[in-house]
Structure formats: structure tokens, C-alpha cells
Design an enzyme around this catalytic site. Sequence first.
Site, PDB file in Angstrom:
ATOM      1  N   ASP A 168       0.805  -1.212   0.000  1.00 50.20           N
ATOM      2  CA  ASP A 168       0.000   0.000   0.000  1.00 50.20           C
ATOM      3  C   ASP A 168       0.849   1.279   0.000  1.00 50.20           C
ATOM      4  OD1 ASP A 168      -2.670   1.273   0.431  1.00 50.20           O
ATOM      5  OD2 ASP A 168      -1.656   2.008   2.227  1.00 50.20           O
TER       6      ASP A 168
ATOM      7  N   GLU B 234       1.226  -0.772  -5.123  1.00 52.53           N
ATOM      8  CA  GLU B 234       0.132   0.172  -5.304  1.00 52.53           C
ATOM      9  C   GLU B 234       0.770   1.556  -5.391  1.00 52.53           C
ATOM     10  OE1 GLU B 234      -3.334   2.850  -3.885  1.00 52.53           O
ATOM     11  OE2 GLU B 234      -1.580   2.415  -2.681  1.00 52.53           O
TER      12      GLU B 234
HETATM   13  C1  GLC Z   1      -3.956   3.467  -0.559  1.00 51.88           C
HETATM   14  C2  GLC Z   1      -5.348   2.925  -0.376  1.00 51.88           C
HETATM   15  C3  GLC Z   1      -6.263   4.027   0.039  1.00 51.88           C
HETATM   16  C4  GLC Z   1      -5.750   4.648   1.322  1.00 51.88           C
HETATM   17  C5  GLC Z   1      -4.288   5.044   1.197  1.00 51.88           C
HETATM   18  C6  GLC Z   1      -3.688   5.318   2.531  1.00 51.88           C
HETATM   19  O1  GLC Z   1      -3.880   4.378  -1.580  1.00 51.88           O
HETATM   20  O2  GLC Z   1      -5.789   2.300  -1.548  1.00 51.88           O
HETATM   21  O3  GLC Z   1      -7.584   3.581   0.184  1.00 51.88           O
HETATM   22  O4  GLC Z   1      -6.510   5.774   1.632  1.00 51.88           O
HETATM   23  O5  GLC Z   1      -3.499   4.017   0.631  1.00 51.88           O
HETATM   24  O6  GLC Z   1      -3.431   4.123   3.208  1.00 51.88           O
END
Ligand code: GLC
Length: 635
Positions: free
Chosen positions: A290, A332
Amino acid sequence: MASLSIDQQARAAKAYILQELQKTEDGAQILKDKDFFGRLDMNFITIFAIFAELYGYRHDCLDQLVDLITMCGKSWRQRDPELQKLDKQRELDPEWYLSNQMLGGVCYVDRYAKDLSGIKDRIPYFQELGLTYLHLMPLFKAPQPLNDGGYAVSSYREVQEQLGDINQLKELATELRKAGISLVLDLVFNHTSNEHRWAKKAAEGDPEHSAMYWIFPDRNVPSAFERTTREIFPDDHPGSFIQLADGRFVWSTFYHFQWDLNYSNPTVFRAMAAEMLYLANVGVDFFRMDAVAFMWKQMNTDCENLPEVHKLLRAFNALCRIAAPSVLFKSEAIVHPDFVVQYIDRYECQLSYNPLQMALTWEALATRDTSMLSQAIERRHNIARGCAWVNYVRSHDDIGWTFSDEDAAELGKNGINHRKFLNAFFVNRHPGSFARGVPFQDNPRTGDCRISGTTASLAGLESMQDHAIDRILLAYSIAMSTGGIPLIYLGDEVGQLNDYSYLHDAAKMDDSRWVNRPWYPESRYSERHDPSTIPGQIYAGMKRLIQLRKSTDELAGGRAVGFFTGNPAILGYQRPGGGSTVLCLCNFSDAPQWIGRDRFMGMPVEARDLASGYMVNLRDAGVQLRPHQYLWLRY
Ligand code: GLC
């Protein structure tokens, strides 16, 4: 040490570590494990070199490494024999995830099935759909009610009470494995919640725990950092820091209750490595890494995508190779495409979301012009060998227009104006828009804005416009066929619409992403086998796509080759594989469109359209596509 090469240093360090391990019973046991030892041999240098670079300035660097390797060894020894068997199996078939049998689904546990046992009960449905990969959104202990959809984690070893417990999670992982479905969980690496044990101790002023976060006594350093950092959640707080009750300031990129971890401290690296390996042993197959872009901070930079982030990820990857070798990473990084690709590497993240293709699919649906999407497939699609995109149509998050302004400029588009147009189009502030999206983090000061909404609502189903179903299927046909793992946001396959109930919930009303995180649409699912209903038509179309994907071997792997259709409304790309090729053509227009026969000159006279089963003559009058039709032509 300074005059030794990195190899020599690593050898010396390893000898020291082995000597230290011999001294403890655990250590001695670890050394007896030949499999572990072999993998340690292969990967030690990576970890050593990164550690030396990031933490070599510390006098305890080597001892930190001893602890890390001991932890790794213990974790391997505790790994379930079933998981160790899987490790071996995947070692023999290292590219198993590039198969065209792969199909992903993602959902929130509570919203989709109430709790973990509810998810278990839905396994037969997942099999009906053909899933081989299930991403359960963050299910760990988190503050209530504010927790950023679970992305504020208070303990990586405890499940949110209302969802179940860690043993149920383990059982679920086993059940999914038996059903041929890999479990994907988030590793929220960048931050913890302010209720995590480490954060609470830091807030109390404990120096060791304070050093796990970016905490400063006054505003001097924070303000200096903020000169070059971006505001991510400006609706929540300006800048990158928030003030603690005792007057100090803590780095908080996202919500004020999510505190960024300080990876320049090796204790943080070790602590998070322990959490990761713990979860690997619960039975996680893929970690969704993440918000990786933000993991390292450096004054006078934007503190995004810094080179050290890649080093951290490589070191974590190497630890998995040693202690949980079948576990893979998905990055991500929803950032500029030049940066997205930097995370994709066998030794870093083998998988990555494909945010560019996702956003440009919507861009092309709005403009009915595929030139940006086509350029992206041609220029930015092919990635490192053995790696795969995760292709999605939408996620639990907003849609950001992360295309490159330079790419857009080559096509005569001004990035800033084009984003303005797209934002207006998708929130229905543009004449003729079919979309019903909601703005997210609309920042009039910087002009930044993103879009929330479900696939069906963005595609025109909510506004009851023509072509909505075909748009949904067209978008998914691209995710299913460009290469990599397609990912369905569960509920999309029955045309789930926006859910505006978040507006009545004080804990959610300020975060429009909840509009695209609806509850399980019971009635839509119950109509899925009825072709006279809208959910039935969407479901049948999705099932057809899935079955086609799984029976089309050319769609395995990730390589796509551009195809210039000569008609901007029609996207073309080819998927070569094993002696034949599938040419995919997608009409983004609301009207029938043609491709002239000259475009097919080097090809056979006829090709079979896998979607309809019919032979298509490529030479007579060229090829005609109905509005929003996709053709998969094998030749
Ligand atoms: C990522 C997640 C998102 C979240 C962010 C902070 O982008 O997909 O939903 O708000 O991380 O953890």
C-alpha cells in the site's frame, strides 16, 4: 571495512551472523535447515547491501542484521508444511501467475459478506465466477469509526473484532487455497494508525517509539519539508504534518490518524518485516504494498518515489524469498507512469496495478477517442519479464488522471485542461455526460480533483443511458485481454450502482470514495441468471468474457503489441502467443465504426472472432464494429 568490495563485506558479515546464530539454540536449528540456508545464501547479499547503504552509519547495523536473519529463520521454521509445499511447487513453476486462468476479485469483508465466515460461504460463488485471486480489503484491527477504510492499522496481527479473528483468517486462507484461490491482503507499510501500540507509546513521549515515526518538537523541520511535499488529503488537513496533544508534530501523509513510519530507523524495518512474515505464514499469497511511493522522506524533495523506497521494497522482497518464497508483491503506486514502472521488477514487486490503463479506459469512454489509450498500450504496457500488470476498471479508491502531460501533449492535448474536462465529464458537469461520479479531494487551490463512482454509475447505468451495459463490458474486455491479471471489483459483474448512504454517516460523509464501496447487492446477485434483467445481462457478458479469456491461450503472459486501426474511435492491440495472435479491436464510439481493409494487409484473408465465434473477412470491405463492440480476432 571501507576498502573491501560489497561482496567481501557481505561474506564477512555473513560469517559473523552465522557465528552469532550458532550461539543460540534457535540459531543453531536454523543453520541446520538446508533449504533455508540455500535461500539465505542466494539473497543475503541483497539484504546486506541495502542494509549497509541505508543503515550502515549505525554502530548496531550488523546486530540488527543478526536479529533480522534470526527472525527470518524462525519464521520459516514456523511456516505451515502446506505452505512450504506450495513454496516448492511455485519454485518449479515460477511464472504461474502469468497464466490466462488467473482472474482476480476484490471486496471489503464486511460490505460483501458481513465477516470472514461470510466470505468462506461465498467461495462457491467465487468458483462460479472463476476467481483464482481474492483481495480482501484491510481487515486488521483499526480505530473506530474513523480508519480510512481499514488503511489505518492498529495491529497487523489482529483481525477487526466484528469480522472474526486471526485463526478464522488462517482457516479462510486454507479454504481458499483448496478452492484454487490465492489470498491477497494489504500490507499497509507506510503508516500505522495512531492507535497502534507503537504510536500510542510514541504519543506518550517514549523516545524509542517516537523514533519509529517522523516526530519533531516544533514546526521548523515540518515546514521545511512541506515546502516541497504534496497535499494528499487536503480535506483532512493541510500539508504533511499534524500536531500532537503535547505540541509535537508527526508526519501524516493521509488522514491525521495515519502516522508515517520512519524507515530511516532500522528498528522500523525489522518490525515491519516481522509483521510481513507473520502474515505470510497466515497464508497470504500476494501482498498489496500500500502507498509505497511515500515510504522514504528526504528534505528538499517531494518525498515520493525516492530511490530508497525501491531499496526497502527489494530488501522486503529478498526476505520473502528466504522465509516465504512463494509470496509475491503487488505495488500500489498510483503515480506518474514513469514512476509506476520503476516498482515493477522480479526483485521488487512482481505485480503492479495498471492505473494508467484504468484511467485512460475511462478517458476514451468519455472522449470516444482512443489515441491516449492506444499510445499507453504501445509505449507503456510492456514491462519486465516475469512481471504482470493487475488490470482493473475501478478500485475502492478514486480515479486519478495519472497520465503523463508529455504523452498528452504529443497528441495535441493540454494535460491540465484535459483533466479539467475529464473531472467535469465524470461528475456530470459536462453536457451529454453519461457518468454519475462524485468529486474526491477537490482542491480548488491546486486545481487537483479525482473521481469516485462504481463502474456501472460511471458508465451510464445510473443515468439510464443507452450503451451503459456495453460500456461496462467493453472496459472489462480490455482489462481481461491486455495482459496480466484482470481484477473485478466484486459487484461490478452485476452492475452495482453508487451508494449515497455514506452521506448520512458522519464518519464517512467527507470521503466520497464510500460511494463506490457499496454493500453486497443481494437482489442484483439473485437476478444474475435471468437474462431479462440488467444484472443478468451484465453477468452473462462478464461470464462470457471470463470464459473467453480462460480459453484463449494467447492471453497468457503480458506482452501486447500495438495495432494502428486508422480510426481514433477504435482501439487495437495484439496478443501474440505460441504461433498465433489475437487482435483485439474495441469500438469506443456510440455509433458503428469501420476499419479500412488496408489496415489488415499483412494478415490472412479471414480470422475467427473469438467473441462471437464467426469468421470475419478482413479484406472485402474492412471490418465494421457495432457501438462499443469488441472483437477478438485470432489469426
Ligand atoms: C492506498 C489505499 C487508500 C488509502 C491510502 C492510505 O492508496 O488504496 O484507500 O486511503 O493508501 O493508506
